[in-house]
Design an enzyme around this catalytic site. Structure first.
Site, PDB file in Angstrom:
ATOM      1  N   LYS A   1      -8.130   0.916 -16.104  1.00  0.00           N
ATOM      2  CA  LYS A   1      -8.734   0.165 -16.483  1.00  0.00           C
ATOM      3  C   LYS A   1      -9.360   0.069 -17.356  1.00  0.00           C
ATOM      4  CE  LYS A   1      -7.405  -4.027 -14.582  1.00  0.00           C
ATOM      5  NZ  LYS A   1      -6.176  -3.799 -14.504  1.00  0.00           N
TER       6      LYS A   1
ATOM      7  N   HIS B   1       6.830  -1.390 -16.262  1.00  0.00           N
ATOM      8  CA  HIS B   1       6.268  -1.256 -15.084  1.00  0.00           C
ATOM      9  C   HIS B   1       6.305  -2.945 -14.688  1.00  0.00           C
ATOM     10  CE1 HIS B   1       6.155   2.999 -14.644  1.00  0.00           C
ATOM     11  NE2 HIS B   1       7.437   3.568 -14.527  1.00  0.00           N
TER      12      HIS B   1
ATOM     13  N   PRO C   1     -10.470   5.786 -12.640  1.00  0.00           N
ATOM     14  CA  PRO C   1      -9.220   5.610 -12.820  1.00  0.00           C
ATOM     15  C   PRO C   1      -8.566   5.029 -12.335  1.00  0.00           C
ATOM     16  CG  PRO C   1      -9.312   7.798 -12.714  1.00  0.00           C
ATOM     17  CD  PRO C   1     -10.929   7.095 -12.547  1.00  0.00           C
TER      18      PRO C   1
ATOM     19  N   TYR D   1       1.238   5.199  -5.438  1.00  0.00           N
ATOM     20  CA  TYR D   1      -0.666   5.150  -5.020  1.00  0.00           C
ATOM     21  C   TYR D   1      -0.462   5.343  -3.618  1.00  0.00           C
ATOM     22  CZ  TYR D   1      -2.445   2.969  -9.325  1.00  0.00           C
ATOM     23  OH  TYR D   1      -2.242   3.244  -9.968  1.00  0.00           O
TER      24      TYR D   1
ATOM     25  N   TYR E   1      -4.699  -5.577 -11.015  1.00  0.00           N
ATOM     26  CA  TYR E   1      -3.895  -4.665 -11.587  1.00  0.00           C
ATOM     27  C   TYR E   1      -3.155  -4.908 -13.282  1.00  0.00           C
ATOM     28  CZ  TYR E   1      -1.524   0.060 -12.135  1.00  0.00           C
ATOM     29  OH  TYR E   1      -1.287   1.212 -12.322  1.00  0.00           O
TER      30      TYR E   1
END
Length: 391
Positions: A297, A72, A293, A201, A385
């Site tokens: 991480k 991704h 979550p 998200y 990220y």
């Protein structure tokens, strides 16, 4: 039983550590309280940072990941029915992430350990770590109906939040930092192809939602729910309807439905234990820290811990110097606190607190607007990220 490194726990942290030590010529024994089938099917994290992907490849554990994992190169943020894609490679000099479930990572590492590595004992319950601050620490454990002792030079506590390793650190030498959140995640697995090719998200006035996946045919989706929610109280139709509300966009994007095969609720908390070392006991992964979550991480932090520990042990073997072992806790905690910061930021950015005021709602929207209009803010998110340095 005698070995150089006694590893408690056959999750990704313990298994990867065993693999890294094997490659460095250092012997180990892994003790796991559950049976192999349980370890290979427990659902956990599914996002691997660039550094984690690189480590698995270098360790010889990346072949199936590269065949079956889903690379991704970004995520999508949604708020106010708008969509914004964060392009990782463009913001991070080419870094990305991989969707590959923890269950699959564990299967790959178990196969390597049983074929090439040292002893891996399933249904071997660690009872206590003894003499951690001495020269010869021991792990008392129960296996096949009898108690035994594993004598070792070092102990790696990779046995999770509820394991025995952390309790071997004296209370007067421990510091606990934690935060609990008044909400959790209702997570579902569904037999339907993901409705988007990257993670989504979503911040919504009714609460957060996340669109993820386990494969090209299985979707993983989450809803913010009140703390203490029972997954069984949610009917499938209610779940799909709520997901559709929270993912709704102005451009007519549609969420595809399918049979829900699994439901569970994940509580949300942040936790750090300092130090991560006591004598010859080294804590790694969830034994030392928990993150909500939202930032993806948890698994990646565990990988960072054991990479640091394996390097330190190999350095000690090669040079006789304990400098890197002595610096283990400090080195790991720099990365841990950055991950805690990022996970907290993502959680407070996207979840609606049950007591949120209109002022706080507007601040969330302003923070999201800043990310979507400022390359500097967007880069900060992308860099965090895709992963912090493994050093």
């Amino acid at each position: 039983m005698r070995t150089t490194v006694g590893i408690i726990g056959a999750g990704p942290a313990g298994l990867l550590l065993a693999r890294l030590l094997h490659n460095a010529g250092i012997d180990s024994v892994v003790l796991e309280s559950r049976d192999r089938a349980y370890v290979e099917r427990r659902q956990r994290a599914g996002i691997l940072e660039q550094g984690t992907v690189d480590v698995l490849r270098a360790a010889g554990a990346g072949a199936r990941m590269d065949r079956e994992g889903l690379p991704h190169e970004g995520i999508e943020l949604r708020f106010d029915r708008r969509r914004h894609r964060v392009d990782f490679p463009a913001l991070t000099a080419g870094r990305s992430v991989m969707v590959y479930a923890q269950t699959e990572v564990c299967k790959d590492l178990i196969a390597l350990q049983t074929e090439q590595g040292g002893p891996l004992l399933f249904e071997a319950e660690a009872l206590a770590v003894e003499d951690a601050d001495g020269d010869r620490p021991r792990v008392r454990f129960r296996h096949e109906g009898r108690e035994d002792v594993l004598e070792c030079d070092y102990v790696a506590g990779c046995d999770g939040f509820w394991g025995v390793s952390r309790s071997a650190v004296p209370v007067d030498r421990s510091q606990i930092f934690e935060r609990t959140y008044p909400f959790g995640w209702l997570g579902v697995l569904a037999d339907v192809p993901p409705s988007h090719d990257e993670l989504v998200y979503a911040r919504h006035e009714r609460g957060f939602a996340l669109l993820s996946m386990r494969s090209t045919s299985v979707s993983r989706l989450y809803l913010q729910v009140p703390d203490g929610t029972d997954a069984g109280d949610w009917r499938d139709e209610e779940i799909w309807a709520e997901l559709e509300r929270r993912f709704e966009t102005a451009d007519g994007w549609r969420l595809e439905r399918g049979p829900i095969t699994q439901k569970s609720v994940t509580p949300m908390r942040s936790f750090v234990h300092e130090p991560m070392r006591h004598g010859r006991l080294f804590l790694a992964g969830d034994a030392a820290h928990i993150v909500p979550p939202t930032g993806a991480k948890g698994l990646n932090l565990a990988v960072g811990d054991v990479v640091t520990l394996a390097r330190a042990l190999a350095h000690e073997r090669r040079t006789g110097s304990a400098d890197l072992l002595d610096a283990y806790s400090e080195t790991c905690l720099r990365r841990v606190w950055q991950a805690e910061r990022f996970s907290y930021d993502m959680t407070t950015l996207l979840h609606r607190h049950p007591d949120a005021t209109p002022f706080e709602d507007r601040l969330q929207l302003a923070r999201l607007a800043r990310i979507t209009t400022s390359r500097a803010a967007e880069t900060d998110l992308a860099e965090a990220y895709t992963g912090f340095r493994l050093d």
